[in-house]
Design a protein around this motif. Structure first.
Motif, PDB file in Angstrom:
ATOM      1  N   LYS A   1       0.770  11.123   6.783  1.00  0.00           N
ATOM      2  CA  LYS A   1      -0.511  11.827   6.664  1.00  0.00           C
ATOM      3  C   LYS A   1      -1.628  10.938   6.082  1.00  0.00           C
ATOM      4  N   GLY A   2      -1.272   9.816   5.465  1.00  0.00           N
ATOM      5  CA  GLY A   2      -2.302   8.954   4.888  1.00  0.00           C
ATOM      6  C   GLY A   2      -2.601   7.713   5.707  1.00  0.00           C
ATOM      7  N   VAL A   3      -1.893   7.505   6.822  1.00  0.00           N
ATOM      8  CA  VAL A   3      -2.005   6.214   7.523  1.00  0.00           C
ATOM      9  C   VAL A   3      -3.392   6.003   8.154  1.00  0.00           C
ATOM     10  N   ILE A  47       0.867  -1.178   0.000  1.00  0.00           N
ATOM     11  CA  ILE A  47       0.000   0.000   0.000  1.00  0.00           C
ATOM     12  C   ILE A  47       0.904   1.227   0.000  1.00  0.00           C
ATOM     13  N   GLY A  48       0.814   2.015  -1.073  1.00  0.00           N
ATOM     14  CA  GLY A  48       1.709   3.176  -1.220  1.00  0.00           C
ATOM     15  C   GLY A  48       2.760   2.845  -2.265  1.00  0.00           C
ATOM     16  N   ALA A  49       2.682   3.547  -3.387  1.00  0.00           N
ATOM     17  CA  ALA A  49       3.609   3.255  -4.491  1.00  0.00           C
ATOM     18  C   ALA A  49       4.577   4.409  -4.685  1.00  0.00           C
ATOM     19  N   ALA A 100       8.385   6.229  -3.281  1.00  0.00           N
ATOM     20  CA  ALA A 100       9.773   5.743  -3.364  1.00  0.00           C
ATOM     21  C   ALA A 100       9.965   4.463  -2.544  1.00  0.00           C
ATOM     22  N   TRP A 101       9.452   4.444  -1.323  1.00  0.00           N
ATOM     23  CA  TRP A 101       9.704   3.302  -0.443  1.00  0.00           C
ATOM     24  C   TRP A 101       8.831   2.105  -0.795  1.00  0.00           C
ATOM     25  N   GLY A 102       7.556   2.337  -1.077  1.00  0.00           N
ATOM     26  CA  GLY A 102       6.660   1.231  -1.453  1.00  0.00           C
ATOM     27  C   GLY A 102       7.178   0.538  -2.709  1.00  0.00           C
ATOM     28  N   LEU A 156      17.842   3.797   2.410  1.00  0.00           N
ATOM     29  CA  LEU A 156      17.599   4.848   1.412  1.00  0.00           C
ATOM     30  C   LEU A 156      17.133   4.161   0.123  1.00  0.00           C
ATOM     31  N   SER A 157      15.941   4.520  -0.335  1.00  0.00           N
ATOM     32  CA  SER A 157      15.312   3.748  -1.415  1.00  0.00           C
ATOM     33  C   SER A 157      16.118   3.763  -2.707  1.00  0.00           C
ATOM     34  N   LYS A 158      16.805   4.864  -2.988  1.00  0.00           N
ATOM     35  CA  LYS A 158      17.584   4.942  -4.236  1.00  0.00           C
ATOM     36  C   LYS A 158      18.671   3.854  -4.253  1.00  0.00           C
ATOM     37  N   LYS A 212      15.008   9.870  14.099  1.00  0.00           N
ATOM     38  CA  LYS A 212      16.241  10.268  13.399  1.00  0.00           C
ATOM     39  C   LYS A 212      15.937  11.228  12.249  1.00  0.00           C
ATOM     40  N   ASN A 213      14.709  11.274  11.787  1.00  0.00           N
ATOM     41  CA  ASN A 213      14.376  12.234  10.711  1.00  0.00           C
ATOM     42  C   ASN A 213      14.532  13.677  11.187  1.00  0.00           C
ATOM     43  N   VAL A 214      14.208  13.902  12.468  1.00  0.00           N
ATOM     44  CA  VAL A 214      14.375  15.243  13.059  1.00  0.00           C
ATOM     45  C   VAL A 214      15.878  15.559  13.120  1.00  0.00           C
ATOM     46  N   THR A 223       4.210  -2.380   8.801  1.00  0.00           N
ATOM     47  CA  THR A 223       4.228  -0.932   8.614  1.00  0.00           C
ATOM     48  C   THR A 223       5.673  -0.444   8.434  1.00  0.00           C
ATOM     49  N   ALA A 224       5.866   0.353   7.360  1.00  0.00           N
ATOM     50  CA  ALA A 224       7.212   0.855   7.025  1.00  0.00           C
ATOM     51  C   ALA A 224       7.252   2.383   7.040  1.00  0.00           C
ATOM     52  N   THR A 225       6.179   2.999   7.555  1.00  0.00           N
ATOM     53  CA  THR A 225       6.099   4.466   7.626  1.00  0.00           C
ATOM     54  C   THR A 225       6.922   4.963   8.811  1.00  0.00           C
ATOM     55  N   LYS A 226       7.615   6.116   8.637  1.00  0.00           N
ATOM     56  CA  LYS A 226       8.393   6.688   9.745  1.00  0.00           C
ATOM     57  C   LYS A 226       7.793   8.044  10.103  1.00  0.00           C
ATOM     58  N   SER A 250      18.946  11.644   1.470  1.00  0.00           N
ATOM     59  CA  SER A 250      17.887  11.814   2.468  1.00  0.00           C
ATOM     60  C   SER A 250      17.171  13.146   2.278  1.00  0.00           C
ATOM     61  N   ARG A 251      15.850  13.066   2.174  1.00  0.00           N
ATOM     62  CA  ARG A 251      15.060  14.293   1.999  1.00  0.00           C
ATOM     63  C   ARG A 251      15.128  15.163   3.249  1.00  0.00           C
ATOM     64  N   ASN A 252      15.149  14.509   4.425  1.00  0.00           N
ATOM     65  CA  ASN A 252      15.211  15.281   5.672  1.00  0.00           C
ATOM     66  C   ASN A 252      16.539  16.032   5.797  1.00  0.00           C
TER      67      ASN A 252
HETATM   68  N1  LIG Z   1      12.153   6.788   0.609  1.00  0.00           N
HETATM   69  C1  LIG Z   1      12.879   6.150   1.496  1.00  0.00           C
HETATM   70  O1  LIG Z   1      14.082   5.967   1.289  1.00  0.00           O
HETATM   71  C2  LIG Z   1      12.247   5.595   2.730  1.00  0.00           C
HETATM   72  C3  LIG Z   1      11.040   6.074   3.206  1.00  0.00           C
HETATM   73  N2  LIG Z   1      10.504   5.593   4.361  1.00  0.00           N
HETATM   74  C4  LIG Z   1       9.232   6.068   4.893  1.00  0.00           C
HETATM   75  O2  LIG Z   1       8.178   5.576   4.062  1.00  0.00           O
HETATM   76  C5  LIG Z   1       7.095   6.526   4.005  1.00  0.00           C
HETATM   77  C6  LIG Z   1       6.809   6.873   2.553  1.00  0.00           C
HETATM   78  O3  LIG Z   1       7.975   7.484   2.039  1.00  0.00           O
HETATM   79  P1  LIG Z   1       8.234   7.614   0.477  1.00  0.00           P
HETATM   80  O4  LIG Z   1       7.726   6.437  -0.268  1.00  0.00           O
HETATM   81  O5  LIG Z   1       9.649   7.968   0.334  1.00  0.00           O
HETATM   82  O6  LIG Z   1       7.319   8.887   0.152  1.00  0.00           O
HETATM   83  P2  LIG Z   1       6.668   9.298  -1.223  1.00  0.00           P
HETATM   84  O7  LIG Z   1       6.290  10.723  -1.069  1.00  0.00           O
HETATM   85  O8  LIG Z   1       7.549   8.892  -2.361  1.00  0.00           O
HETATM   86  O9  LIG Z   1       5.342   8.420  -1.310  1.00  0.00           O
HETATM   87  C7  LIG Z   1       4.306   8.560  -0.362  1.00  0.00           C
HETATM   88  C8  LIG Z   1       3.195   7.572  -0.671  1.00  0.00           C
HETATM   89  O10 LIG Z   1       2.155   7.788   0.312  1.00  0.00           O
HETATM   90  C9  LIG Z   1       0.925   7.942  -0.377  1.00  0.00           C
HETATM   91  N3  LIG Z   1       0.015   8.808   0.373  1.00  0.00           N
HETATM   92  C10 LIG Z   1       0.248  10.049   0.833  1.00  0.00           C
HETATM   93  N4  LIG Z   1      -0.863  10.541   1.432  1.00  0.00           N
HETATM   94  C11 LIG Z   1      -1.808   9.569   1.334  1.00  0.00           C
HETATM   95  C12 LIG Z   1      -3.169   9.472   1.738  1.00  0.00           C
HETATM   96  N5  LIG Z   1      -3.783  10.488   2.361  1.00  0.00           N
HETATM   97  N6  LIG Z   1      -3.841   8.329   1.482  1.00  0.00           N
HETATM   98  C13 LIG Z   1      -3.226   7.300   0.835  1.00  0.00           C
HETATM   99  N7  LIG Z   1      -1.936   7.334   0.421  1.00  0.00           N
HETATM  100  C14 LIG Z   1      -1.256   8.457   0.666  1.00  0.00           C
HETATM  101  C15 LIG Z   1       1.297   8.563  -1.720  1.00  0.00           C
HETATM  102  O11 LIG Z   1       0.275   8.368  -2.677  1.00  0.00           O
HETATM  103  C16 LIG Z   1       2.562   7.774  -2.051  1.00  0.00           C
HETATM  104  O12 LIG Z   1       2.222   6.516  -2.601  1.00  0.00           O
HETATM  105  C17 LIG Z   1       7.566   7.730   4.859  1.00  0.00           C
HETATM  106  O13 LIG Z   1       7.017   7.610   6.131  1.00  0.00           O
HETATM  107  C18 LIG Z   1       9.094   7.581   4.879  1.00  0.00           C
HETATM  108  O14 LIG Z   1       9.650   8.154   6.052  1.00  0.00           O
HETATM  109  C19 LIG Z   1      11.126   4.588   5.049  1.00  0.00           C
HETATM  110  C20 LIG Z   1      12.315   4.065   4.614  1.00  0.00           C
HETATM  111  C21 LIG Z   1      12.962   4.533   3.428  1.00  0.00           C
END
Ligand SMILES: NC(=O)C1=CN([C@@H]2O[C@H](COP(=O)(O)OP(=O)(O)OC[C@H]3O[C@@H](n4cnc5c(N)ncnc54)[C@H](O)[C@@H]3O)[C@@H](O)[C@H]2O)C=CC1
Ligand SMILES: O=C(CO)COP(=O)(O)O
Length: 333
Positions: free
Chosen positions: A82-84, A34-36, A38-40, A138-140, A190-192, A104-107, A253-255
């Motif tokens: 914000k979407g959890v 769920i969530g497509a 960078a991380w999903g 880091l997803s990249k 750690k994001n802070v 759950t992988a959200t931070k 890192s975006r943060n």
């Molecule tokens: N990108 C990374 O390297 C990593 C990210 N994370 C964590 O994973 C989470 C997602 O990060 P990213 O994928 O990088 O962000 P992103 O901005 O690339 O993607 C966010 C995803 O959440 C969804 N979303 C946002 N608001 C929503 C809502 N109201 N309802 C349903 N879906 C919603 C978006 O559609 C999107 O699929 C964050 O909490 C981040 O801290 C954890 C480990 C690594």
């Protein structure tokens, strides 16, 4: 003629090795990711590498959520904080078998309730096992097939082991832990600190300053983590210190980039506009300071990040404020 192997060739060889890395377990599962973002997408690649059946869902994809949830073994939530709430409630309305494990992988922290994502999933699905997945990821780099490690943590050991086997391969080393809240808070807090680290590097304060900042930040993370029920040793592991080192030293890192941009005099609005994806540290800082104020937890570094993000001080003033605090013992309550 000597056959010189270039660094790029060496790197390609290493990546090829990891690309063909074996899955640790031959068992196959069906996953809804769920969530497509960078991380999903990166997690979908890792699970796909291990040949699991993957259904990727996001708000913007034309995929029916209730259809894909019919026969899944595991839900992996990688949506921004914000979407959890909204998504957990949506899935609750659809209905979920109690056998499904929720990963759950959200931070982040919920602004309304100050709860962690795993607490939100547990509240909505009290009869399902919830597993936290967190680490220096880091997803990249994951997408580039570079080796990485993470932690899966749950109160239910069997569920953690199942998720460990699902994601583990020679490409991705997965450790298990019995401390979901500590694991989750390491990645969240750690994001802070990554914002503060970005400021430190942006102002070119040097290696001594950065080392002092990160060491004191770890103490602060442990103080908050212990208060909220996390175990100290978890913060010395991959999901705490490990993720702090990754995020505080990489422009991926975006943060970190938020802090770096602030140090260069950019406005927060402009930085977030230019940033692709979510910098959870901004929201987390606001929620953390609210929590720290209510529950009287000392968070001096996070407090300066809060003042900076909210336009109350300059980056230089934040440094001075931290340096001029009252003197005290290094380790005290
Ligand atoms: N990108 C990374 O390297 C990593 C990210 N994370 C964590 O994973 C989470 C997602 O990060 P990213 O994928 O990088 O962000 P992103 O901005 O690339 O993607 C966010 C995803 O959440 C969804 N979303 C946002 N608001 C929503 C809502 N109201 N309802 C349903 N879906 C919603 C978006 O559609 C999107 O699929 C964050 O909490 C981040 O801290 C954890 C480990 C690594
Ligand atoms: O959590 C992450 C790596 O483990 C990603 O960090 P950012 O959200 O700062 O990009």
């Amino acid at each position: 003629m000597v056959n010189k192997i270039s660094q790029a060739d060496k790197r390609r060889e290493i990546i090829k090795t990891f690309d063909s890395a074996y899955p640790v377990s031959s068992e196959k599962a069906t996953l809804a990711i769920i969530g497509a973002g960078a991380w999903g997408s990166a997690l979908a690649k890792l699970a796909g590498h291990n040949q699991h059946e993957i259904h990727l869902w996001s708000r913007s994809l034309n995929v029916n959520l209730s259809e894909i949830l019919q026969d899944v073994d595991i839900i992996v939530s990688a949506i921004s904080m914000k979407g959890v709430n909204e998504t957990a409630e949506k899935i609750k309305k659809i209905g979920l078998s109690e056998k499904v494990i929720i990963v759950t992988a959200t931070k982040g922290l919920d602004p309304a309730t100050r709860r962690t994502p795993s607490q939100i999933w547990e509240t909505n699905f009290p009869n399902n096992s919830v597993v936290v997945l967190s680490g220096p990821n880091l997803s990249k780099e994951i997408n580039d097939k570079l080796p990485a490690a993470t932690v899966v943590a749950s109160k239910n050991k069997a569920a953690a082991t199942t998720v460990q086997n699902i994601f583990a391969s020679g490409l991705f080393r997965v450790y298990s832990s019995p401390d979901p809240i500590g694991t989750e808070l390491g990645g969240t807090l750690k994001n802070v600190i990554a914002i503060a680290a970005g400021v430190c590097d942006g102002l070119e304060l040097g290696t001594n300053a950065k080392s002092a900042l990160l060491t004191r930040a770890l103490t602060e993370m442990i103080r908050v983590g212990n208060h909220l029920g996390g175990q100290t040793e978890t913060f010395f592991g991959l999901s705490g210190l490990g993720d702090m080192l990754a995020t505080c030293s990489s422009s991926l890192s975006r943060n970190y980039r938020v802090g770096y941009g602030l140090a260069q005099g950019k406005s927060l609005e402009k930085i977030l506009d230019e940033l692709q994806g979510t910098a959870e540290g901004v929201n987390t800082t606001n929620v953390l300071i609210d929590l720290a104020y209510r529950e009287e937890i000392r968070v001096p570094i996070s407090h300066q990040v809060f003042l900076l993000l909210n336009g109350k001080i300059t980056p230089e003033e934040a440094v001075v404020a931290l340096m001029e605090r009252d003197l005290k013992a290094e380790f005290c309550d």
